[in-house]
Write an enzyme that holds these catalytic residues in place. Structure first.
Site, mmCIF file in Angstrom:
data_model
loop_
_atom_site.group_PDB
_atom_site.id
_atom_site.type_symbol
_atom_site.label_atom_id
_atom_site.label_comp_id
_atom_site.label_asym_id
_atom_site.label_seq_id
_atom_site.Cartn_x
_atom_site.Cartn_y
_atom_site.Cartn_z
ATOM 1 C CG ASP A 217 12.516 -94.692 61.427
ATOM 2 O OD1 ASP A 217 11.538 -94.138 61.947
ATOM 3 O OD2 ASP A 217 12.698 -94.746 60.192
ATOM 4 C CD GLU A 458 21.513 -95.582 60.188
ATOM 5 O OE1 GLU A 458 20.820 -95.002 61.036
ATOM 6 O OE2 GLU A 458 21.533 -95.260 58.982
ATOM 7 C CE1 TYR A 522 17.556 -93.151 53.792
ATOM 8 C CE2 TYR A 522 19.247 -93.808 55.365
ATOM 9 C CZ TYR A 522 18.077 -94.073 54.672
ATOM 10 O OH TYR A 522 17.435 -95.273 54.855
ATOM 11 C CD GLU A 559 18.914 -98.247 56.309
ATOM 12 O OE1 GLU A 559 18.547 -97.062 56.477
ATOM 13 O OE2 GLU A 559 18.947 -99.082 57.221
HETATM 14 C C1 BDP Z 1 18.271 -95.264 58.922
HETATM 15 C C2 BDP Z 1 17.871 -96.522 59.635
HETATM 16 C C3 BDP Z 1 16.493 -97.022 59.270
HETATM 17 C C4 BDP Z 1 15.544 -95.858 59.138
HETATM 18 C C5 BDP Z 1 16.019 -94.974 58.017
HETATM 19 C C6 BDP Z 1 15.112 -93.774 57.832
HETATM 20 O O1 BDP Z 1 18.812 -97.545 59.470
HETATM 21 O O2 BDP Z 1 16.056 -97.943 60.234
HETATM 22 O O3 BDP Z 1 14.233 -96.280 58.937
HETATM 23 O O4 BDP Z 1 17.312 -94.508 58.286
HETATM 24 O O5 BDP Z 1 15.281 -92.787 58.532
HETATM 25 O O6 BDP Z 1 18.707 -94.377 59.867
HETATM 26 O O7 BDP Z 1 14.210 -93.855 57.022
#
Ligand code: BDP
Length: 658
Positions: A217, A458, A522, A559
């Site tokens: 991404d 990831e 997330y 993240e």
């Molecule tokens: C994760 C990745 C990151 C993406 C982020 C996203 O590690 O590089 O930018 O999610 O989707 O999958 O914002």
């Protein structure tokens, strides 16, 4: 992201688009003939990382060394038909335009915006007459992804893999009697066998095509992204210095291993400058290698609060040094104990971000003002840490991180490795990743700021954006792959913990091989979207379960976050607003703050950044930055500043004049 189980909106049958080809780290071409006129000393073959002649040391001036930065305006030409080599463009580049080095080419020229094929660079230089009789090295900070280099029309070597330096000994090939023509072909073809790669069209049915299609991404910026240097050393010179620090009581122990060129033997000295005067330690180099320990009484340790640095000078020879090289070092220890990370024996908590090297116009090209501004903003917000997601950052950034006192997770370029792909492709990536790890550790091993290596971000049992089932052997293939990769990194650097960053829902068998568990999560965005109460409960269960499954190891949540369009607000908060992003990050900090084994929280991400064109990305931007792409704070940045730095929005005195 979270591993998806969604049904595809539409399934796209892809034909085989990429030819599989051999991968490798760096290839030194057979010794090229020395330029006839003006040759100083006989040529030696081009060097490569891992080769005993490779010099991983950042070029620095000293009493015995000179450095010349070749950055500037070079000539540039795209080669979409790949004819440059057969038409001998290395004999002189015609129909060229100007390009700055360092810089990505994509945001400069409309016809190169989505171009990843071969492009040619050319410049000229004169050799400094004072360099007569000395060794001359040509060093590239980074070329993304493959570079092939010619000097005066003679091929001197190649390098594969972006974001890491490579060097050639060009003594004798660089002419002393006239201009030298330096030509570089760089290509960033998006291929299966590269690290990072694209999805395998033979095994993947994508339901969402991005343009350009990558498996990661961020935009695949291309070009000579970091400076190109010429530097001269004495014939017998210091090729590498490795520093490992520990302490006994209040005395710092600085163990220094030195490698000298050509198997040189003789006396050497280590010197550390301290407030109480220089501390010197003699050292004997035998067959090019020697190790000694310098004892620093009442050592001032390196930490985020006090990023104390000492200057270590290595000298070969007796009274008049044959060669001299100086670097900044920090005395500190790093260890994992139970579910704690200990810096200098004390538990440490990482507050910071995943970042990108990304800015307007220059893409991923080195930009010192942006690095300084970012580090100032990290201090402003109360952060003490960042991850070099998703590739190694510039050497200048790492030196500044030492000075600012950031705890850095140094990451390889292995983002979204996919284990549903064919075996020969996975094997090619393994070879490349091992080489990347060698280059990365070789380059960054002496930075006190680096406290943890991340092997990958990831890794996937199957690509995102596919509803294909997970192949039965996917997890086992990854488990073997990472056993090899972890073993390799640990053998190259036993002094630091090693981890990999897992995707939410990813296999425990992979991430648990790390000394620290790094997890991306997330909830509230890709999973449990828009429902923060439910997301909080899911998060608590997810991280607690991960901790139980991985054993008593510390967890860093590397993240979490939400896209926020700057200027969009909502009360009650809703997805895509600054308010929702701020609330979601605050929720994560609350929940994770109550789990004692969570030793780090890195919201994703520091600033908005460029991506491929996609139905997920407004304006080809990932908007999860707490700062906009031009580094202005969103609401979440103010919330974090209050939480991390204790500076309230009501404190209008918060900017202190210098
Ligand atoms: C994760 C990745 C990151 C993406 C982020 C996203 O590690 O590089 O930018 O999610 O989707 O999958 O914002």
């Amino acid at each position: 992201m979270a591993e998806t189980t969604a049904t595809p909106a539409r399934a796209i049958d892809l034909t085989r688009r990429q030819m599989f080809g051999a991968a490798g780290a760096a290839v030194a071409l057979a010794s090229a003939p020395a330029a006839s006129a003006g040759a100083v000393t006989p040529a030696i073959p081009a060097s490569k990382p891992g080769d005993p002649r490779f010099t991983p040391l950042y070029p620095r001036e000293s009493a015995t060394r000179s450095v010349r930065d070749l950055s500037g305006l070079w000539r540039f030409r795209l080669d979409p038909k790949d004819i440059g080599e057969s038409q001998r463009w290395f004999d002189g580049l015609r129909e060229a335009r100007r390009i700055p080095v360092p810089c990505s080419w994509n945001d400069l020229f409309d016809d190169a915006a989505n171009y990843f094929g071969a492009a040619w660079y050319e410049t000229e230089f004169q050799l400094d007459p004072a360099w007569h009789g000395r060794r001359v090295h040509l060093r590239f900070g980074s070329a993304v992804y493959r570079a092939k280099v010619w000097l005066n029309g003679v091929a001197i070597g190649e390098h594969l893999g972006g974001h890491l330096p490579f060097a050639f000994d060009v003594t004798g090939q660089a002419r002393a009697d006239g201009p030298n023509r330096l030509t570089v072909m760089v290509e960033n073809k998006l291929r299966l066998d590269r690290v990072p790669a694209i999805p395998d069209p033979d095994t993947t049915h994508l339901y969402q095509e991005d343009f350009p299609q990558t498996s990661y991404d961020f935009f695949p910026y291309s070009g000579l992204h970091r400076p190109v240097w010429l530097h001269s050393t004495p014939d017998n010179h210091i090729e590498d210095v490795r520093v490992t620090t520990s302490r006994t009581g209040t005395t710092g122990l600085v163990e220094v291993a030195v490698r000298a060129s050509g198997g040189w033997s003789g006396p050497a000295t280590l010197e550390i400058a301290t407030d109480g005067g220089p501390i010197r330690q003699p050292l004997v180099i035998r067959d090019g290698a020697g190790t000694a320990t310098v004892r620093v009484p009442a050592a001032r340790l390196w930490s985020p609060e006090h990023p104390n640095l000492y200057t270590l000078t290595v000298r070969l020879g007796d009274a008049t040094p044959i060669d001299e090289y100086a670097l900044k070092i920090g005395i500190r220890t790093i260890a994992v104990q139970g579910d704690r990370v200990l810096l200098n024996g004390e538990p440490v908590h990482l507050r910071g971000f995943g970042k990108h090297e990304d800015f307007f116009l220059h893409g991923r090209g080195l930009d010192l003002p942006v690095i300084i501004r970012d580090f100032e903003l990290l201090k402003w917000i109360g952060a003490n840490s960042f991850r070099t997601s998703h590739y190694p950052y510039s050497e200048e950034a790492m030196m500044l991180a030492d000075e600012y006192g950031f705890l850095v997770i140094g990451e390889t370029p292995a983002v979204s490795l996919t284990f549903s792909d064919r075996a020969e492709i996975i094997e090619a990536r393994r070879v490349q990743l091992r080489a990347d790890i060698e280059d990365l550790i070789s380059r960054d091993k002496n930075h006190p700021c680096v406290i943890l290596w991340s092997m990958a971000n990831e890794s996937l049992t199957k690509p995102f954006h596919t509803a294909d089932p997970v192949p039965a052997d996917s997890v086992a293939k990854g488990t073997r792959f990472f056993a090899d990769i972890f073993g390799h990194a640990r053998s190259l650097d036993p002094s630091r913990p090693v981890a990999m960053v897992s995707v939410q829902g990813g296999p425990v068998e992979w991430v648990s091989q790390g000394d620290v568990i790094c997890a991306n999560s997330y909830n509230g965005w890709y999973a449990v979207s828009g429902r923060l109460e439910d997301a909080a409960a899911t998060l608590r269960t997810e991280i607690t379960t991960l901790h139980q499954k991985c054993g008593a190891k510390p967890i860093i949540v590397t993240e979490f976050g939400a896209d926020a369009m700057a200027g969009v607000h909502g009360e009650p908060s809703q997805m895509w607003s600054e308010d929702y992003q701020s609330d979601l990050i605050a929720m994560y900090l609350d929940v994770l703050g109550s789990l004692p084994f969570v030793v780090g929280t890195h919201p994703w991400c520091f600033a908005d950044f460029r991506t491929a064109q996609s139905i997920m990305r407004v304006g080809s931007l990932n908007l999860k930055g707490v700062f906009t792409r031009d580094r202005q704070p969103k609401r979440a940045a103010h919330m974090l500043r209050e939480t991390w730095a204790g500076v309230k929005a009501t404190d209008w005195h918060r900017v202190q004049p210098a």
